[in-house]
Design an enzyme around this catalytic site. Structure first.
Site, short mmCIF file in Angstrom:
data_model
loop_
_atom_site.label_atom_id
_atom_site.label_comp_id
_atom_site.label_asym_id
_atom_site.label_seq_id
_atom_site.Cartn_x
_atom_site.Cartn_y
_atom_site.Cartn_z
N HIS A 57 7.61 -2.32 -3.17
CA HIS A 57 6.76 -2.86 -2.09
C HIS A 57 6.01 -4.12 -2.54
O HIS A 57 6.12 -5.16 -1.87
CB HIS A 57 5.81 -1.79 -1.58
CG HIS A 57 4.73 -2.33 -0.67
ND1 HIS A 57 5.01 -2.91 0.55
CD2 HIS A 57 3.39 -2.38 -0.82
CE1 HIS A 57 3.87 -3.29 1.12
NE2 HIS A 57 2.88 -2.98 0.30
N HIS A 82 -1.72 -6.44 -5.11
CA HIS A 82 -2.62 -6.15 -3.99
C HIS A 82 -2.98 -4.68 -3.83
O HIS A 82 -4.01 -4.35 -3.24
CB HIS A 82 -2.03 -6.70 -2.68
CG HIS A 82 -0.89 -5.90 -2.12
ND1 HIS A 82 0.41 -6.03 -2.57
CD2 HIS A 82 -0.85 -4.94 -1.16
CE1 HIS A 82 1.20 -5.21 -1.89
NE2 HIS A 82 0.46 -4.52 -1.03
N GLU A 86 -6.63 -0.41 -5.49
CA GLU A 86 -6.81 0.67 -4.51
C GLU A 86 -6.11 1.96 -4.92
O GLU A 86 -6.63 3.06 -4.67
CB GLU A 86 -6.27 0.20 -3.15
CG GLU A 86 -6.52 1.16 -2.01
CD GLU A 86 -6.06 0.57 -0.68
OE1 GLU A 86 -5.77 1.37 0.23
OE2 GLU A 86 -5.99 -0.66 -0.56
N ASP A 87 -4.94 1.83 -5.58
CA ASP A 87 -4.11 3.02 -5.80
C ASP A 87 -3.95 3.44 -7.25
O ASP A 87 -3.27 4.43 -7.53
CB ASP A 87 -2.71 2.78 -5.21
CG ASP A 87 -2.74 2.61 -3.69
OD1 ASP A 87 -3.71 3.07 -3.07
OD2 ASP A 87 -1.80 2.02 -3.15
#
Length: 626
Positions: A57, A82, A86-87
């Site tokens: 991705h 990106h 966050e992950d």
């Protein structure tokens, strides 16, 4: 299988590096590879819903940014990274230490902030976070659009409820945003992917109808294109000529807008003429030369020209549109564009890469968004205000001096006035549209010339908010009402008292006092139930006008109407809102609505009317319920 994925990952990442190698220095290429390696390591244990390694991705997002959006080194690095903060366990500090403050900023903007309590909602707070970034740099929005585009391209792997959520916010927010950024290709793809997942039945029906229509018209449209090519070839003009069908979402919108089914919808396709611009002629003159040659061969539809070269759309789109009658007896929409115009419609605000151009575009775009994003008092309407600034379809109207004003379709004179200035909007009394007198609530159309007629005595009315579409107009009207002094009293909306009448006050639960006429049925009822809340009030005239209606019965005669109007307009210098007259056997009944400053002024007007020759009765029409 893992070995196969490793090969796929390497190949797809190498594609990004190959694209960027053509326009960046070797040092930047090393930074791109380092970003990819960090992202690959961070996401190593993660999978997508499809079962593929998650790293595919970020690679796809970086590919879109590099190949389709033509972005520079740091935005592409941000695309690789990106989702890392966050992950995974990596932090923004890790990103800044390895890739610098600029990359860390871009990653921060597109990273969903985890909060115990959201200001509006998780989605709206994320939108606002992105838009606030425009105060600094528009590239963060482009990174987010690249991310959203790949998510939409792979949405089929999600559950139906997730598909609806993501498709809905794409259609509502991201597609209009892409349009405003001038990224027409991205906007079109996002719209149609959203439509496909929101309304699969309608999407498939229209897609099937398009394919059927293409097959049916292929031969005759091919002849039409061949004729155009032959005309241009005779003059030594090199141009690409092809037919392009509008996408399902665009046709669906037109069907709903005009109430047509697919078969009766006009201009389901258009013919694109894309020319190379010789050095010795301007793009405009070249387009006009081609237009002249084509109209020598084909009949032109009257009023069928749209000149977007001199008057580009708000997103920067330029082309020269004309409707020509093909030999098979159907009007055909033809777009005449230079190669540069087509490229710009694909790349939008990043089409011209020099910094001055990008800086000017960013400042123009963020002027509204900075204001919207900075407002915290009305969080519930935040996204509504933003979306009205990202309108898909626009019109261009003009001031009498030729200044263009670009507005959403269905905008009114008030939208036009407030776009120029709050002062013009606040004092707009009426307008001349193409030299015809019109109300300020009149809708405008493309090409209208609008002259705003103002008056110092004119101010926004209570219903103006229902007749404006743009954020600037809504904000201007809200600001006017917010700055008005808070009235000492409320007026009963049943009996509508005015200064000079016998009135009484009733103290409401919030402490405010409502004024009623003493014979108002509402206050009489309240007095019997909550008599201690009845208070004396001093209700004096302060220049406010109060609407009234009077009924006059008289024997009809010459000049009676003139005398009635004169008794209000000239004797008391007041405006009349409406007059209705009905005559039966020489007995005429007038019902006149106007506004007065006080009850005493109304009584004086009624006495004056009553003294006119032939007038038998003058009475006020009361609204108080029995």
């Amino acid at each position: 299988m893992q070995q196969n994925y490793d090969k796929i990952i390497e190949q797809r990442a190498e594609r990004v590096f190959s694209i960027m190698k053509l326009r960046v220095a070797s040092g930047d290429l090393d930074r791109l590879r380092a970003a990819f390696n960090l992202a690959r390591k961070a996401h190593a244990s993660q999978k997508r819903k499809t079962g593929e390694p998650y790293i595919l991705h970020p690679i796809a997002v970086a590919t879109i940014a590099a190949e389709e959006l033509n972005l520079g080194t740091n935005p592409v690095i941000a695309c690789f990274l990106h989702d890392v903060v966050e992950d995974t366990d990596y932090t923004l500090e890790d990103i800044e230490r390895r890739f610098g403050e600029d990359v860390a900023f871009l990653v921060k903007v597109v990273t969903k902030q985890k909060k115990d309590k959201y200001e509006m909602s998780k989605q709206l707070d994320n939108f606002k976070q992105m838009l606030v970034s425009v105060q600094y740099d528009i590239r963060a929005l482009l990174v987010k659009l690249a991310d959203r585009l790949h998510n939409m391209r792979t949405l089929s792997s999600m559950r139906p409820d997730k598909q609806m959520k993501i498709a809905g916010e794409t259609d509502y927010f991201y597609a209009p945003l892409a349009n405003r950024l001038g990224l027409y290709t991205v906007k079109t793809e996002l719209e149609n992917l959203s439509f496909r997942f929101r309304c699969p039945h309608e999407y498939n029906e229209i897609s099937t109808a398009i394919a059927r229509d293409e097959a049916f018209q292929r031969e005759r449209l091919g002849h039409f294109c061949d004729d155009i090519r032959a005309i241009l070839r005779q003059e030594g003009i090199h141009a690409e000529v092809y037919v392009e069908y509008r996408k399902p979402y665009s046709l669906w919108r037109k069907m709903h807008k005009f109430g047509d089914d697919f078969n009766h919808l006009k201009y389901r396709h258009f013919t694109e003429v894309v020319f190379e611009t010789p050095q010795d002629i301007s793009e405009k003159n070249m387009a006009l030369k081609i237009y002249s040659m084509l109209t020598d061969r084909f009949k032109e539809k009257p009023g069928g020209i749209s000149n977007y070269i001199d008057s580009p759309k708000e997103n920067g789109y330029q082309s020269f549109h004309v409707k020509l009658l093909a030999d098979f007896g159907r009007w055909q929409e033809v777009h005449i564009s230079s190669r540069r115009m087509v490229r710009d419609s694909q790349l939008g605000c990043v089409a011209e890469r020099h910094e001055d151009n990008i800086a000017r575009w960013i400042e123009k775009f963020r002027s509204v968004l900075r204001d919207v994003a900075g407002e915290n008092r009305d969080g519930g309407n935040f996204i509504e205000k933003v979306v009205t600034s990202f309108y898909n379809d626009d019109i261009m109207a003009f001031t009498p001096k030729g200044q263009p004003v670009i507005l959403p379709q269905r905008s009114t004179v008030l939208d036009f006035a407030y776009d120029i200035s709050d002062t013009l909007g606040n004092h707009a009394k009426c307008a001349r549209i193409n030299n015809q007198l019109a109300s300020v609530k009149t809708r405008l159309h493309r090409g209208d010339v609008v002259e705003i007629i103002t008056s110092d005595d004119q101010h926004p009315a209570d219903d103006w908010m229902q007749h404006v579409l743009t954020y600037k107009a809504k904000k201007g009207i809200e600001k006017y009402f917010d700055e008005l002094p808070v009235p000492v009293y409320n007026r009963c909306h049943h009996c509508n008292p005015m200064p000079g009448e016998e009135v009484v006050g009733f103290r409401e639960a919030d402490g405010r006092v409502t004024i009623h006429k003493r014979d108002c049925a509402t206050v009489i009822r309240l007095a019997t139930q909550q008599g201690d809340n009845i208070v004396s009030v001093n209700f004096e005239s302060d220049g406010t006008l109060y609407p009234v209606t009077v009924k006059v019965r008289a024997v009809d005669r010459v000049h009676l109407f003139v005398d009635l109007v004169d008794s209000i307009t000239n004797e008391f210098n007041l405006s009349i809102d409406s007059i209705h007259a009905d005559t039966t056997d020489s007995i005429v009944t007038f019902e006149m609505s106007f506004s007065v400053h006080s009850f005493g002024e109304l009584q004086a007007i009624m006495r004056h009317i009553g003294s006119l020759d032939g007038v038998d009765e003058v009475r006020r029409v009361e609204n108080c319920p029995s």
